[in-house]
Design a protein around this motif. Structure first.
Motif, PDB file in Angstrom:
ATOM      1  N   GLN A   1      63.257 -14.248  23.850  1.00  0.00           N
ATOM      2  CA  GLN A   1      62.005 -15.012  23.882  1.00  0.00           C
ATOM      3  C   GLN A   1      61.882 -15.779  25.189  1.00  0.00           C
ATOM      4  OE1 GLN A   1      61.271 -17.590  20.572  1.00  0.00           O
ATOM      5  NE2 GLN A   1      61.049 -15.924  19.100  1.00  0.00           N
ATOM      6  N   ARG A   2      62.976 -16.400  25.601  1.00  0.00           N
ATOM      7  CA  ARG A   2      62.950 -17.160  26.854  1.00  0.00           C
ATOM      8  C   ARG A   2      62.653 -16.240  28.038  1.00  0.00           C
ATOM      9  NH1 ARG A   2      61.502 -21.037  30.115  1.00  0.00           N
ATOM     10  NH2 ARG A   2      63.012 -21.479  31.770  1.00  0.00           N
ATOM     11  N   ALA A   3      63.213 -15.032  28.040  1.00  0.00           N
ATOM     12  CA  ALA A   3      62.979 -14.095  29.138  1.00  0.00           C
ATOM     13  C   ALA A   3      61.503 -13.740  29.250  1.00  0.00           C
ATOM     14  CB  ALA A   3      63.817 -12.833  28.933  1.00  0.00           C
ATOM     15  N   ILE A   4      60.863 -13.449  28.118  1.00  0.00           N
ATOM     16  CA  ILE A   4      59.444 -13.097  28.145  1.00  0.00           C
ATOM     17  C   ILE A   4      58.614 -14.280  28.629  1.00  0.00           C
ATOM     18  CG2 ILE A   4      57.460 -12.453  26.717  1.00  0.00           C
ATOM     19  CD1 ILE A   4      59.459 -10.896  24.939  1.00  0.00           C
ATOM     20  N   ARG A   5      58.912 -15.460  28.123  1.00  0.00           N
ATOM     21  CA  ARG A   5      58.173 -16.660  28.559  1.00  0.00           C
ATOM     22  C   ARG A   5      58.367 -16.928  30.051  1.00  0.00           C
ATOM     23  NH1 ARG A   5      59.761 -19.079  23.093  1.00  0.00           N
ATOM     24  NH2 ARG A   5      57.761 -19.221  21.994  1.00  0.00           N
ATOM     25  N   LEU A   6      59.588 -16.729  30.523  1.00  0.00           N
ATOM     26  CA  LEU A   6      59.881 -16.992  31.931  1.00  0.00           C
ATOM     27  C   LEU A   6      59.124 -16.020  32.832  1.00  0.00           C
ATOM     28  CD1 LEU A   6      61.578 -18.618  33.962  1.00  0.00           C
ATOM     29  CD2 LEU A   6      63.399 -16.923  33.673  1.00  0.00           C
ATOM     30  N   VAL A   7      59.159 -14.738  32.501  1.00  0.00           N
ATOM     31  CA  VAL A   7      58.449 -13.741  33.308  1.00  0.00           C
ATOM     32  C   VAL A   7      56.948 -14.007  33.283  1.00  0.00           C
ATOM     33  CG1 VAL A   7      57.857 -11.287  33.474  1.00  0.00           C
ATOM     34  CG2 VAL A   7      60.230 -11.973  33.069  1.00  0.00           C
ATOM     35  N   ARG A   8      56.417 -14.321  32.107  1.00  0.00           N
ATOM     36  CA  ARG A   8      54.974 -14.567  32.001  1.00  0.00           C
ATOM     37  C   ARG A   8      54.572 -15.831  32.768  1.00  0.00           C
ATOM     38  NH1 ARG A   8      53.893 -13.073  26.782  1.00  0.00           N
ATOM     39  NH2 ARG A   8      52.920 -11.140  27.516  1.00  0.00           N
ATOM     40  N   SER A   9      55.371 -16.872  32.691  1.00  0.00           N
ATOM     41  CA  SER A   9      55.029 -18.133  33.365  1.00  0.00           C
ATOM     42  C   SER A   9      55.121 -18.020  34.887  1.00  0.00           C
ATOM     43  CB  SER A   9      55.932 -19.266  32.866  1.00  0.00           C
ATOM     44  OG  SER A   9      57.275 -19.043  33.256  1.00  0.00           O
ATOM     45  N   ARG A  10      55.926 -17.050  35.366  1.00  0.00           N
ATOM     46  CA  ARG A  10      56.077 -16.861  36.805  1.00  0.00           C
ATOM     47  C   ARG A  10      55.433 -15.554  37.274  1.00  0.00           C
ATOM     48  NH1 ARG A  10      62.313 -18.354  38.161  1.00  0.00           N
ATOM     49  NH2 ARG A  10      61.600 -17.701  40.223  1.00  0.00           N
TER      50      ARG A  10
ATOM     51  N   GLY B   1      53.678 -11.003  41.297  1.00  0.00           N
ATOM     52  CA  GLY B   1      52.553 -10.076  41.350  1.00  0.00           C
ATOM     53  C   GLY B   1      52.361  -9.316  40.060  1.00  0.00           C
ATOM     54  N   ILE B   2      52.604  -9.995  38.932  1.00  0.00           N
ATOM     55  CA  ILE B   2      52.536  -9.373  37.607  1.00  0.00           C
ATOM     56  C   ILE B   2      51.290  -9.834  36.871  1.00  0.00           C
ATOM     57  CG2 ILE B   2      53.671  -9.323  35.330  1.00  0.00           C
ATOM     58  CD1 ILE B   2      56.335  -9.694  36.871  1.00  0.00           C
ATOM     59  N   ASP B   3      50.674  -8.908  36.139  1.00  0.00           N
ATOM     60  CA  ASP B   3      49.586  -9.261  35.227  1.00  0.00           C
ATOM     61  C   ASP B   3      50.216  -9.835  33.957  1.00  0.00           C
ATOM     62  OD1 ASP B   3      47.551  -9.317  33.308  1.00  0.00           O
ATOM     63  OD2 ASP B   3      46.612  -7.481  34.045  1.00  0.00           O
ATOM     64  N   PRO B   4      49.950 -11.095  33.610  1.00  0.00           N
ATOM     65  CA  PRO B   4      50.592 -11.706  32.433  1.00  0.00           C
ATOM     66  C   PRO B   4      50.240 -11.030  31.117  1.00  0.00           C
ATOM     67  CG  PRO B   4      48.855 -13.127  33.285  1.00  0.00           C
ATOM     68  CD  PRO B   4      49.052 -12.041  34.298  1.00  0.00           C
ATOM     69  N   LYS B   5      49.257 -10.107  31.153  1.00  0.00           N
ATOM     70  CA  LYS B   5      48.877  -9.366  29.953  1.00  0.00           C
ATOM     71  C   LYS B   5      49.441  -7.946  29.952  1.00  0.00           C
ATOM     72  CE  LYS B   5      44.566 -11.956  29.276  1.00  0.00           C
ATOM     73  NZ  LYS B   5      43.080 -11.859  29.153  1.00  0.00           N
ATOM     74  N   LYS B   6      50.354  -7.691  30.897  1.00  0.00           N
ATOM     75  CA  LYS B   6      50.979  -6.365  30.985  1.00  0.00           C
ATOM     76  C   LYS B   6      52.497  -6.499  31.101  1.00  0.00           C
ATOM     77  CE  LYS B   6      47.065  -3.878  33.067  1.00  0.00           C
ATOM     78  NZ  LYS B   6      46.633  -3.051  34.218  1.00  0.00           N
TER      79      LYS B   6
END
Length: 311
Positions: free
Chosen positions: A136-145, A150-155
């Motif tokens: 869970q922390r990994a997903i939140r960390l990637v989405r928050s950063r 250069g990531i789409d937070p919805k992908k």
């Protein structure tokens, strides 16, 4: 004859692509998951991390992400967090981690190899939720950063092999379960899609991989624990779309794991794709036998393209 030559040509192209990827792309950096104390951690000076030939990792106490950015000229804005398998007793970070990250890079996907804590009462207060906390922390960390990479937070997808597939499917069905204090971490932990490769899905005795079940839940789990971590029973209308791969002759993790999860997705009207191969066994990573299961990555690429996740 033309079909055979075409198939051989595709496999050759994939091998060349991966060899080029190994030279062109690479791990750029590693980031720790937790800024402060790891939740539920028990200090144990005798518990030392091991890493055999950069291919088999055990006894992780400092969970982290190895970051493999997509090449700028290919980047699609899609990201995948990879959970290597290993029966919840270790992690096959070579053929189910680094090699997979390089393949994803070749598709324009930024990849993250998750080195999660393996369930062990020697270092955690509740071993059943330790891997989920890190996931869970990994997903939140990637989405928050996401903007930084250069990531789409919805992908942002989650990918798992074998027991890593259990973790990935747990994150796909328990993303609203509070397993640590996320008061300062309100970003969504829901993955947008999942890629489940010969996954352990269920903890039910008749179809589970017993080693993974014992390592996660102990020798005598309660019926409530078994049901809670049997992820085919936890699918609902919010579960993300999935791509699944399994072989009929898998002697470690019965094919029913993927079948039951796909049927649960269908029941909840969640789109999914399930590939079942006649042979292949278990633990083949990207596939190298030359048999039909070796083409799953090609099918996965087509699925990702159909979903608008790659060009």
């Amino acid at each position: 004859m033309k079909g055979i030559l075409k198939t051989k040509g595709i496999r050759t192209a994939l091998l060349i692509m991966l060899m080029v990827a190994g030279k062109t792309f690479g791990q750029r950096k590693t980031i720790n998951l937790w800024d402060k104390k790891v939740p539920g951690a028990i200090a144990n000076a005798d518990y030392k991390e091991t890493n055999s030939d950069d291919s088999w990792m055990q006894r992780v106490t400092n969970p982290r992400l190895d970051v493999y950015p997509a090449p700028a000229e290919k980047a699609t804005g899609t990201a995948v967090i990879i959970c290597p398998g290993g029966g919840y007793s270790g992690m096959a970070i070579g053929h189910e981690g680094k090699q997979v990250a390089q393949w994803l890079n070749s598709l324009g996907i930024t990849a993250f190899v998750l080195k999660y804590r393996l369930p062990d009462a020697a270092i955690m207060t509740d071993k059943s939720i330790g891997p989920m906390q890190d996931g869970q922390r990994a997903i939140r960390l990637v989405r928050s950063r996401a903007k930084e990479w250069g990531i789409d937070p919805k992908k942002i997808g989650i990918m798992g092999f074998s027991a890593g597939g259990h973790l990935a499917s747990t994150l796909s069905t328990h993303f609203n379960t509070k397993v640590y204090d996320e008061s300062a971490d309100a970003t969504s932990a829901r993955p947008d899609f999942s890629l489940l490769i010969y996954p352990v899905i269920s903890m039910r005795e008749e179809i589970t991989h017993m080693g993974s079940r014992i390592n996660l839940l102990g020798e005598k789990p309660s019926a409530e624990q078994v049901n809670n971590f049997s992820n085919e029973l936890q699918v609902n209308s919010e579960t993300p779309t999935a791509f699944l791969v399994h072989s009929m002759d898998d002697g470690a993790v019965p094919v029913e794991n993927s079948i039951q999860y796909a049927l649960a997705l269908k029941k909840n009207k969640i789109p999914c794709e399930l590939l079942i191969y006649e042979k292949g066994g278990h633990g083949y990573g990207l596939g190298k036998s030359g048999s039909t299961e070796s083409d799953w990555s090609l099918a996965c690429g087509r699925w990702l393209k159909a979903k608008g996740l790659i060009n």
